[in-house]
Design a protein around this motif. Sequence first.
Motif, mmCIF file in Angstrom:
data_model
loop_
_atom_site.group_PDB
_atom_site.id
_atom_site.type_symbol
_atom_site.label_atom_id
_atom_site.label_comp_id
_atom_site.label_asym_id
_atom_site.label_seq_id
_atom_site.Cartn_x
_atom_site.Cartn_y
_atom_site.Cartn_z
ATOM 1 N N ASP A 58 0.873 -1.171 0.000
ATOM 2 C CA ASP A 58 0.000 0.000 0.000
ATOM 3 C C ASP A 58 0.913 1.224 0.000
ATOM 4 O O ASP A 58 1.912 1.251 0.731
ATOM 5 N N TYR A 59 0.560 2.218 -0.816
ATOM 6 C CA TYR A 59 1.384 3.407 -0.936
ATOM 7 C C TYR A 59 0.554 4.682 -0.771
ATOM 8 O O TYR A 59 -0.618 4.724 -1.161
ATOM 9 N N ALA A 60 1.184 5.707 -0.263
ATOM 10 C CA ALA A 60 0.565 7.019 -0.286
ATOM 11 C C ALA A 60 0.461 7.472 -1.738
ATOM 12 O O ALA A 60 1.337 7.157 -2.559
ATOM 13 N N ASP A 61 -0.596 8.183 -2.056
ATOM 14 C CA ASP A 61 -0.790 8.628 -3.432
ATOM 15 C C ASP A 61 0.402 9.437 -3.932
ATOM 16 O O ASP A 61 0.765 9.369 -5.108
ATOM 17 N N SER A 62 1.014 10.198 -3.052
ATOM 18 C CA SER A 62 2.092 11.097 -3.448
ATOM 19 C C SER A 62 3.363 10.369 -3.871
ATOM 20 O O SER A 62 4.236 10.966 -4.502
ATOM 21 N N VAL A 63 3.481 9.083 -3.534
ATOM 22 C CA VAL A 63 4.714 8.359 -3.867
ATOM 23 C C VAL A 63 4.474 7.212 -4.847
ATOM 24 O O VAL A 63 5.439 6.566 -5.273
ATOM 25 N N LYS A 64 3.245 6.970 -5.201
ATOM 26 C CA LYS A 64 2.946 5.871 -6.123
ATOM 27 C C LYS A 64 3.691 6.075 -7.439
ATOM 28 O O LYS A 64 3.703 7.171 -7.999
ATOM 29 N N GLY A 65 4.303 5.002 -7.902
ATOM 30 C CA GLY A 65 5.048 5.056 -9.147
ATOM 31 C C GLY A 65 6.478 5.521 -8.990
ATOM 32 O O GLY A 65 7.273 5.420 -9.930
ATOM 33 N N ARG A 66 6.816 6.030 -7.811
ATOM 34 C CA ARG A 66 8.187 6.507 -7.574
ATOM 35 C C ARG A 66 8.898 5.680 -6.496
ATOM 36 O O ARG A 66 10.101 5.466 -6.577
ATOM 37 N N PHE A 67 8.159 5.246 -5.498
ATOM 38 C CA PHE A 67 8.734 4.492 -4.377
ATOM 39 C C PHE A 67 8.305 3.031 -4.473
ATOM 40 O O PHE A 67 7.184 2.733 -4.911
ATOM 41 N N THR A 68 9.183 2.145 -4.022
ATOM 42 C CA THR A 68 8.874 0.719 -3.977
ATOM 43 C C THR A 68 9.302 0.156 -2.632
ATOM 44 O O THR A 68 10.465 0.314 -2.233
ATOM 45 N N ILE A 69 8.367 -0.485 -1.954
ATOM 46 C CA ILE A 69 8.674 -1.131 -0.685
ATOM 47 C C ILE A 69 8.868 -2.619 -0.917
ATOM 48 O O ILE A 69 8.176 -3.224 -1.742
ATOM 49 N N SER A 70 9.819 -3.197 -0.202
ATOM 50 C CA SER A 70 10.061 -4.640 -0.306
ATOM 51 C C SER A 70 10.570 -5.135 1.044
ATOM 52 O O SER A 70 10.935 -4.328 1.909
ATOM 53 N N ARG A 71 10.590 -6.447 1.200
ATOM 54 C CA ARG A 71 11.057 -7.009 2.462
ATOM 55 C C ARG A 71 11.801 -8.306 2.229
ATOM 56 O O ARG A 71 11.506 -9.035 1.275
ATOM 57 N N ASP A 72 12.737 -8.568 3.118
ATOM 58 C CA ASP A 72 13.474 -9.831 3.132
ATOM 59 C C ASP A 72 13.139 -10.487 4.460
ATOM 60 O O ASP A 72 13.652 -10.077 5.505
ATOM 61 N N ASN A 73 12.283 -11.481 4.426
ATOM 62 C CA ASN A 73 11.812 -12.088 5.668
ATOM 63 C C ASN A 73 12.938 -12.794 6.419
ATOM 64 O O ASN A 73 12.974 -12.774 7.653
#
Length: 120
Positions: A58-73
């Motif tokens: 889920d992203y804030a509208d202001s960062v969609k398309g510019r930011f990417t969140i990921s995780r290494d469990n």
Amino acid sequence: QVQLVESGGDLVQAGGSLKLSCAASGNIFSINAMGWFRQAPGKQRELVARITSGGNTDYADSVKGRFTISRDNAKKTVYLQMNSLQLEDTAVYYCNVEGRNTWYRTFNSWGQGTQVTVSS
């Protein structure tokens, strides 16, 4: 207790990129959601991006398309890749992790914050 260690904040020119990292350690049985929030001077803390244990984001509208969140469990680490940075992205970025500890109690922990400054 759960500790979160953030890194990656820096001074960058507008249009540039940064990658933030947040590693969790301590009394952790499982991690559910991991996320990034930010707080600019004089403004309230706001959600930037969030990722669940199932990988839903889920992203804030202001960062969609510019930011990417990921995780290494395996590493209990969450990342935030920030591209096309804008002056408005200047803020202290905080990591947030929700989960259960080894006593099966829920926790909601915050990092100490890392400064991201975007210059013109």
